[in-house]
Design an enzyme around this catalytic site. Structure first.
Site, mmCIF file in Angstrom:
data_model
loop_
_atom_site.group_PDB
_atom_site.id
_atom_site.type_symbol
_atom_site.label_atom_id
_atom_site.label_comp_id
_atom_site.label_asym_id
_atom_site.label_seq_id
_atom_site.Cartn_x
_atom_site.Cartn_y
_atom_site.Cartn_z
ATOM 1 C CB CYS A 3 -0.933 -0.003 1.218
ATOM 2 S SG CYS A 3 -1.820 1.556 1.435
ATOM 3 C CB CYS A 6 0.799 1.282 4.363
ATOM 4 S SG CYS A 6 -0.885 0.917 4.925
ATOM 5 C CG ASP A 29 -2.677 14.887 -4.438
ATOM 6 O OD1 ASP A 29 -3.625 14.167 -4.082
ATOM 7 O OD2 ASP A 29 -2.096 14.752 -5.539
ATOM 8 C CG HIS A 45 -4.663 -0.537 4.738
ATOM 9 N ND1 HIS A 45 -4.113 0.195 3.707
ATOM 10 C CD2 HIS A 45 -5.622 -1.315 4.175
ATOM 11 C CE1 HIS A 45 -4.692 -0.140 2.569
ATOM 12 N NE2 HIS A 45 -5.613 -1.051 2.824
ATOM 13 C CG ASN A 85 -12.256 10.551 -5.400
ATOM 14 O OD1 ASN A 85 -13.318 11.157 -5.552
ATOM 15 N ND2 ASN A 85 -11.091 11.071 -5.727
ATOM 16 C CG HIS A 96 -4.217 4.044 3.259
ATOM 17 N ND1 HIS A 96 -3.288 3.271 3.953
ATOM 18 C CD2 HIS A 96 -4.621 4.994 4.136
ATOM 19 C CE1 HIS A 96 -3.145 3.742 5.188
ATOM 20 N NE2 HIS A 96 -3.941 4.804 5.318
ATOM 21 C CG HIS A 98 -6.970 9.201 -0.006
ATOM 22 N ND1 HIS A 98 -7.063 7.882 -0.410
ATOM 23 C CD2 HIS A 98 -7.200 9.952 -1.118
ATOM 24 C CE1 HIS A 98 -7.311 7.838 -1.709
ATOM 25 N NE2 HIS A 98 -7.420 9.088 -2.164
ATOM 26 C CG HIS A 100 -8.591 14.284 -2.360
ATOM 27 N ND1 HIS A 100 -7.515 14.288 -3.230
ATOM 28 C CD2 HIS A 100 -9.129 13.032 -2.449
ATOM 29 C CE1 HIS A 100 -7.419 13.101 -3.822
ATOM 30 N NE2 HIS A 100 -8.383 12.329 -3.366
HETATM 31 P P1 DGP Z 1 -7.651 9.243 -5.308
HETATM 32 O O1 DGP Z 1 -7.661 9.357 -6.801
HETATM 33 O O2 DGP Z 1 -8.868 9.876 -4.649
HETATM 34 O O3 DGP Z 1 -7.398 7.818 -4.866
HETATM 35 O O4 DGP Z 1 -6.427 10.126 -4.805
HETATM 36 C C1 DGP Z 1 -5.136 9.652 -4.683
HETATM 37 C C2 DGP Z 1 -4.244 10.857 -4.647
HETATM 38 O O5 DGP Z 1 -2.970 10.430 -4.209
HETATM 39 C C3 DGP Z 1 -4.038 11.539 -5.990
HETATM 40 O O6 DGP Z 1 -4.597 12.854 -5.943
HETATM 41 C C4 DGP Z 1 -2.539 11.603 -6.174
HETATM 42 C C5 DGP Z 1 -1.999 11.252 -4.810
HETATM 43 N N1 DGP Z 1 -0.783 10.490 -4.836
HETATM 44 C C6 DGP Z 1 -0.550 9.344 -5.531
HETATM 45 N N2 DGP Z 1 0.697 8.908 -5.279
HETATM 46 C C7 DGP Z 1 1.260 9.795 -4.416
HETATM 47 C C8 DGP Z 1 2.529 9.873 -3.793
HETATM 48 O O7 DGP Z 1 3.427 9.032 -3.967
HETATM 49 N N3 DGP Z 1 2.749 10.937 -2.976
HETATM 50 C C9 DGP Z 1 1.796 11.886 -2.750
HETATM 51 N N4 DGP Z 1 2.109 12.896 -1.928
HETATM 52 N N5 DGP Z 1 0.574 11.835 -3.319
HETATM 53 C C10 DGP Z 1 0.324 10.793 -4.140
#
Ligand code: DGP
Length: 112
Positions: A3, A6, A29, A45, A85, A96, A98, A100
């Protein structure tokens, strides 16, 4: 379990942290969709909103107690949007839980 978030919690993958306590982590992000785009996650998780239940929902309350503090620290005085989402139709890409936190500009009226 493999993950991404994680791994971020463990520090195996770097992130730009904006808030952390013993239960949750907030970081920027990697692909910001607004001037401020922070992800707030539980350190434990939980796959998505669908995985919230009576046993783990206290962490969600904790996240929502932290979000106003994070928004204040980010200077989001004019408002902000909180989005989670869940599943394929919502384009959840990281499995995982989250939230936004988006702000720093006038956001679109449409959410879908
Ligand atoms: P979602 O599409 O709702 O599952 O959002 C996942 C978000 O995670 C997306 O906006 C981009 C962000 N993201 C993906 N990989 C990484 C990462 O390695 N580091 C950071 N800081 N954000 C990430």
């Amino acid at each position: 379990m493999d993950c991404l978030f994680c791994a971020i919690v463990k520090g195996d993958i770097p992130s730009t942290k904006v808030y952390e306590d013993e239960k949750i982590l907030a970081f920027r992000d990697i692909n910001p969709q607004a001037p401020t785009h922070v992800l707030v996650i539980p350190k434990t998780h939980i796959p998505s909103v669908d995985g919230i239940n009576a046993e783990n929902s206290a962490i969600v309350a904790h996240i929502f107690e932290a979000i106003p503090q994070i928004a204040k620290a980010e200077g989001l005085t004019e408002g902000y949007r909180v989005v989670s989402n869940c599943g394929d139709h919502a384009c959840q890409s990281v499995k995982h839980l989250h939230f936004h936190v988006l702000g720093g500009k006038q956001l679109a009226d449409s959410m879908a």
